[in-house]
Design a protein around this motif. Structure first.
Motif, PDB file in Angstrom:
ATOM      1  N   MET A  84       2.607  -1.330   5.462  1.00 18.97           N
ATOM      2  CA  MET A  84       1.377   0.675   5.717  1.00 18.97           C
ATOM      3  C   MET A  84       0.730  -0.205   3.902  1.00 18.97           C
ATOM      4  O   MET A  84       1.042  -0.406   2.493  1.00 18.97           O
ATOM      5  N   ASP A  85      -0.857   0.926   4.270  1.00 17.18           N
ATOM      6  CA  ASP A  85      -1.274   0.882   2.565  1.00 17.18           C
ATOM      7  C   ASP A  85      -2.282   2.241   3.104  1.00 17.18           C
ATOM      8  O   ASP A  85      -2.184   2.455   4.251  1.00 17.18           O
ATOM      9  N   GLU A  86      -2.725   2.402   2.282  1.00 15.69           N
ATOM     10  CA  GLU A  86      -3.877   3.467   2.086  1.00 15.69           C
ATOM     11  C   GLU A  86      -5.446   2.963   2.184  1.00 15.69           C
ATOM     12  O   GLU A  86      -5.199   1.844   0.886  1.00 15.69           O
ATOM     13  N   LYS A  87      -5.757   3.294   2.334  1.00 14.54           N
ATOM     14  CA  LYS A  87      -7.607   3.194   2.881  1.00 14.54           C
ATOM     15  C   LYS A  87      -8.472   4.563   2.085  1.00 14.54           C
ATOM     16  O   LYS A  87      -7.924   5.762   2.633  1.00 14.54           O
ATOM     17  N   TYR A  88      -9.120   4.161   1.349  1.00 13.77           N
ATOM     18  CA  TYR A  88      -9.993   5.676   0.593  1.00 13.77           C
ATOM     19  C   TYR A  88     -11.428   5.455   0.808  1.00 13.77           C
ATOM     20  O   TYR A  88     -11.835   4.749   1.055  1.00 13.77           O
ATOM     21  N   THR A  89     -12.118   6.759   1.885  1.00 19.17           N
ATOM     22  CA  THR A  89     -13.315   6.953   2.298  1.00 19.17           C
ATOM     23  C   THR A  89     -14.284   8.249   1.832  1.00 19.17           C
ATOM     24  O   THR A  89     -13.662   9.216   1.393  1.00 19.17           O
ATOM     25  N   GLY A 127      -7.901  12.605  -2.686  1.00 18.24           N
ATOM     26  CA  GLY A 127      -6.712  11.247  -3.720  1.00 18.24           C
ATOM     27  C   GLY A 127      -6.089  10.644  -2.864  1.00 18.24           C
ATOM     28  O   GLY A 127      -5.886  10.490  -2.243  1.00 18.24           O
ATOM     29  N   LYS A 128      -4.975  10.667  -4.694  1.00 16.59           N
ATOM     30  CA  LYS A 128      -3.492   9.698  -4.544  1.00 16.59           C
ATOM     31  C   LYS A 128      -3.051  10.412  -3.278  1.00 16.59           C
ATOM     32  O   LYS A 128      -2.692  11.878  -3.704  1.00 16.59           O
ATOM     33  N   PRO A 129      -2.079  10.565  -2.488  1.00 12.50           N
ATOM     34  CA  PRO A 129      -1.162  10.926  -2.201  1.00 12.50           C
ATOM     35  C   PRO A 129      -0.101  10.740  -2.234  1.00 12.50           C
ATOM     36  O   PRO A 129       0.448  10.098  -2.961  1.00 12.50           O
ATOM     37  N   SER A 130       0.421  12.091  -2.368  1.00 16.16           N
ATOM     38  CA  SER A 130       1.923  12.514  -2.831  1.00 16.16           C
ATOM     39  C   SER A 130       3.692  11.674  -1.648  1.00 16.16           C
ATOM     40  O   SER A 130       2.372  12.008  -0.574  1.00 16.16           O
ATOM     41  N   SER A 131       4.521  11.684  -2.218  1.00 26.35           N
ATOM     42  CA  SER A 131       5.746  11.892  -2.022  1.00 26.35           C
ATOM     43  C   SER A 131       5.346  12.439  -0.282  1.00 26.35           C
ATOM     44  O   SER A 131       6.150  12.383   0.816  1.00 26.35           O
ATOM     45  N   SER A 133       3.060   0.596  -4.579  1.00 21.59           N
ATOM     46  CA  SER A 133       2.885   2.377  -5.312  1.00 21.59           C
ATOM     47  C   SER A 133       4.076   3.020  -4.793  1.00 21.59           C
ATOM     48  O   SER A 133       5.259   2.343  -3.961  1.00 21.59           O
ATOM     49  N   ASN A 134       5.086   3.879  -5.560  1.00 22.58           N
ATOM     50  CA  ASN A 134       6.051   4.369  -6.059  1.00 22.58           C
ATOM     51  C   ASN A 134       5.863   5.514  -4.995  1.00 22.58           C
ATOM     52  O   ASN A 134       7.270   6.562  -4.661  1.00 22.58           O
ATOM     53  N   SER A 135       5.017   5.895  -4.721  1.00 24.59           N
ATOM     54  CA  SER A 135       4.685   7.194  -3.227  1.00 24.59           C
ATOM     55  C   SER A 135       5.265   6.446  -2.565  1.00 24.59           C
ATOM     56  O   SER A 135       5.876   7.775  -1.836  1.00 24.59           O
ATOM     57  N   MET A 180       7.301  -5.522  -1.457  1.00 22.13           N
ATOM     58  CA  MET A 180       7.068  -5.434  -1.860  1.00 22.13           C
ATOM     59  C   MET A 180       5.440  -6.311  -2.176  1.00 22.13           C
ATOM     60  O   MET A 180       6.242  -8.115  -2.912  1.00 22.13           O
ATOM     61  N   LEU A 181       3.993  -6.825  -1.862  1.00 20.94           N
ATOM     62  CA  LEU A 181       3.343  -7.652  -1.518  1.00 20.94           C
ATOM     63  C   LEU A 181       2.478  -7.924  -3.225  1.00 20.94           C
ATOM     64  O   LEU A 181       2.488  -6.462  -3.668  1.00 20.94           O
ATOM     65  N   ILE A 182       2.293  -8.041  -3.902  1.00 21.88           N
ATOM     66  CA  ILE A 182       1.750  -7.989  -5.512  1.00 21.88           C
ATOM     67  C   ILE A 182       0.468  -8.214  -5.368  1.00 21.88           C
ATOM     68  O   ILE A 182      -0.206  -7.725  -5.981  1.00 21.88           O
ATOM     69  N   SER A 183       0.098  -9.414  -4.049  1.00 15.14           N
ATOM     70  CA  SER A 183      -1.498  -9.621  -3.397  1.00 15.14           C
ATOM     71  C   SER A 183      -1.636  -9.564  -2.364  1.00 15.14           C
ATOM     72  O   SER A 183      -0.677 -10.018  -1.989  1.00 15.14           O
TER      73      SER A 183
END
Length: 104
Positions: free
Chosen positions: A1-6, A57-61, A82-84, A98-101
């Motif tokens: 799971m990840d976020e993408k910004y456009t 912008g960045k998503p909140s919880s 991300s802590n969200s 948690m994936l570091i890279s």
């Protein structure tokens, strides 16, 4: 799971007071800003993909709790640091990695 910004795009719609953005013109604000749409993406084990636009912008919880309706409880989730995501994963009783890279 990840976020993408456009970058926000209103192609085909004229909005009073907003200059159209043409190709190759740089964004007015660099980095993550409220001028970019956040798209949250999750891919299930067998390839089923879930993508939702959340906000600018960045998503909140709170925004991510709305996305939580899309997946099952007690899931195994791999994500960035991300802590969200913590509140949604705890409410669904999910196991997280948690994936570091991108290599991990």
């Amino acid at each position: 799971m990840d976020e993408k910004y456009t970058p926000y795009n209103h192609k085909g719609t004229k909005i009073e007071g907003i200059e159209p953005k043409h190709r190759v013109t740089p964004a007015k604000k660099s980095g993550l800003s409220n001028r970019q749409v956040c798209i949250i993406i999750a891919i299930q084990r067998f390839g089923h993909t879930i993508a939702r636009t959340l906000n600018y912008g960045k998503p909140s919880s709170i925004d991510l709790l709305k996305f939580g309706e899309c997946f099952e409880s007690k899931s195994f989730v791999m994500l960035d640091c991300s802590n969200s995501y913590n509140e949604i994963l705890e409410s669904k009783d999910c196991t997280k990695k948690m994936l570091i890279s991108h290599e991990s």
